[in-house]
Scaffold this active site. Structure first.
Site, PDB file in Angstrom:
ATOM      1  CE  LYS A  79       9.455   2.812   1.724  1.00 46.74           C
ATOM      2  NZ  LYS A  79      10.586   2.221   1.014  1.00 46.74           N
ATOM      3  CG  ASP A  80      11.008   2.406  11.092  1.00 49.99           C
ATOM      4  OD1 ASP A  80      10.308   1.861  11.953  1.00 49.99           O
ATOM      5  OD2 ASP A  80      12.083   2.976  11.336  1.00 49.99           O
ATOM      6  NE  ARG A  81       9.564  -4.806  13.988  1.00 46.81           N
ATOM      7  CZ  ARG A  81       9.269  -6.094  13.803  1.00 46.81           C
ATOM      8  NH1 ARG A  81       8.017  -6.508  13.919  1.00 46.81           N
ATOM      9  NH2 ARG A  81      10.234  -6.962  13.530  1.00 46.81           N
ATOM     10  CD  GLN A  82       7.132  -0.138  16.172  1.00 48.43           C
ATOM     11  OE1 GLN A  82       6.068   0.425  16.405  1.00 48.43           O
ATOM     12  NE2 GLN A  82       7.276  -1.459  16.261  1.00 48.43           N
ATOM     13  CE  LYS A 136       6.662  -1.954   6.053  1.00 54.21           C
ATOM     14  NZ  LYS A 136       6.963  -1.590   7.441  1.00 54.21           N
TER      15      LYS A 136
END
Length: 351
Positions: A93-96, A64
């Site tokens: 998990k981190d978006r960026q 992703k």
């Protein structure tokens, strides 16, 4: 206890407090730009024990970018035509970031045709297999990171600090993203605890509970760092076996305990509050912060959260690095639930 005296005031307090968590080392001399693009921050889950290959759950590895784990879970549930509660995860998990992680889908006695081809903007399925359990937070063995830093200054100071961190570790802070943009997760937790809102989504409710517990943990750890004893055992400290949830209270600090801490077999630990289990809180510093946040802790206990302990020290594993044309690339592994940003804040000052 910190209470909401208005959203703007609370957001300001959260932002400033996060910036001012005590550092274990002097302020970094090296500067660099971080997270200019999602590709500058890669995180990949790993499991030391293989999946069983059979069972009621289909487990899929997804990649992703630019999406939260919850957003991908919702999209996967829609494509698989299952309820959201059928989807499990081992960590958020981190978006960026560019992230690979595993999600489980409860489909007893059934297959999902062409699951390996599922995709949508921002995510895709890489592979799949079966497993006998739903994936839950903490199930994974750890995360491997690839971090790229740009416009690096003072490379020699950067290398020296990196080598120091590799030997001694850093304070095991929860990252600012745990608290949401401008501390929104904490604001929602406060409203939830005061019964001013109801949250029916269990995933969101868990995020808000976790934000409140993490805030208290970071507050305790910051005071230990400021006092210079975050990685040293005090009489009455709870100490934790590295890589394990095994804990005990060190009423007397023996040479053996000192040696085991210095060799990174043990670490002093601090609590994520909830209902008390086996550990007794002996340190006045922890009790004082528990008293300050007693309403939050009562609400967490009433919500059924169990008190757990987390190591004060975060150790870097399998560290590799390279520097070329004022750009640094770091590769390392961390235990589950820990944050690469805890390493970065001790390593560089951001441009």
């Amino acid at each position: 206890m910190r209470t909401l005296m208005g959203a703007e005031c609370f957001f300001y307090e959260v932002s400033m407090y996060c910036l001012n968590w005590a550092r274990a080392y002097p302020f970094p001399e090296a500067k660099a730009s971080f997270k200019q693009t999602p590709e500058d921050f890669e995180v990949h889950e790993f499991f030391n024990t293989p999946f069983s290959g059979s069972g009621e759950h289909l487990v899929v590895q997804i990649e992703k970018k630019g999406l939260t784990t919850e957003e991908v879970m919702r999209a996967l549930a829609r494509q698989a035509q299952v309820p959201l509660k059928a989807i499990g995860h081992a960590g958020l998990k981190d978006r960026q970031a560019v992230a690979t992680q595993w999600l489980s889908i409860h489909v007893p006695g059934a297959e999902i045709p062409e699951i390996d081809s599922f995709c949508a903007p921002g995510w895709r399925v890489l592979s799949s297999t079966r497993h006998h359990k739903k994936l839950r937070p903490g199930y994974l063995s750890g995360n491997r990171f690839v971090i790229r830093l740009h416009q690096l200054t003072h490379p020699q100071a950067f290398i020296e600090r990196l080598e120091q961190i590799n030997i001694s570790g850093v304070p095991n802070y929860f990252g600012e993203q745990r608290f949401g943009k401008n501390g929104n997760n904490l604001q929602q937790a406060e409203l939830l605890f005061c019964k001013k809102i109801r949250v029916s989504n269990p995933l969101l409710r868990g995020i808000y509970y976790s934000a409140a517990r993490s805030w208290i943990f970071n507050s305790i750890l910051s005071k230990r760092v400021a006092a210079g004893n975050w990685d040293k055992a005090l009489p009455g400290d709870v100490v934790q076996l590295q890589g394990s949830q095994s804990i005990f209270t060190a009423y007397e600090i023996t040479p053996e305990i000192i040696h085991r801490i210095e060799t990174h077999d043990l670490s002093p630990a601090s609590p994520l509050p909830g209902k008390k289990k086996s550990a007794r809180i002996e340190l006045e510093l922890i009790q004082a912060l528990y008293d300050e946040h007693h309403e939050w802790i009562l609400a967490l206990s009433e919500a059924g959260m169990e008190e757990v302990w987390r190591t004060n020290r975060l150790d870097v594993e399998d560290l590799q690095y390279s520097i070329e044309n004022n750009c640094a690339e770091l590769r390392f592994a961390l235990p589950p639930g820990s944050y690469a940003t805890a390493i970065i804040r001790e390593l560089i000052a951001e441009h």
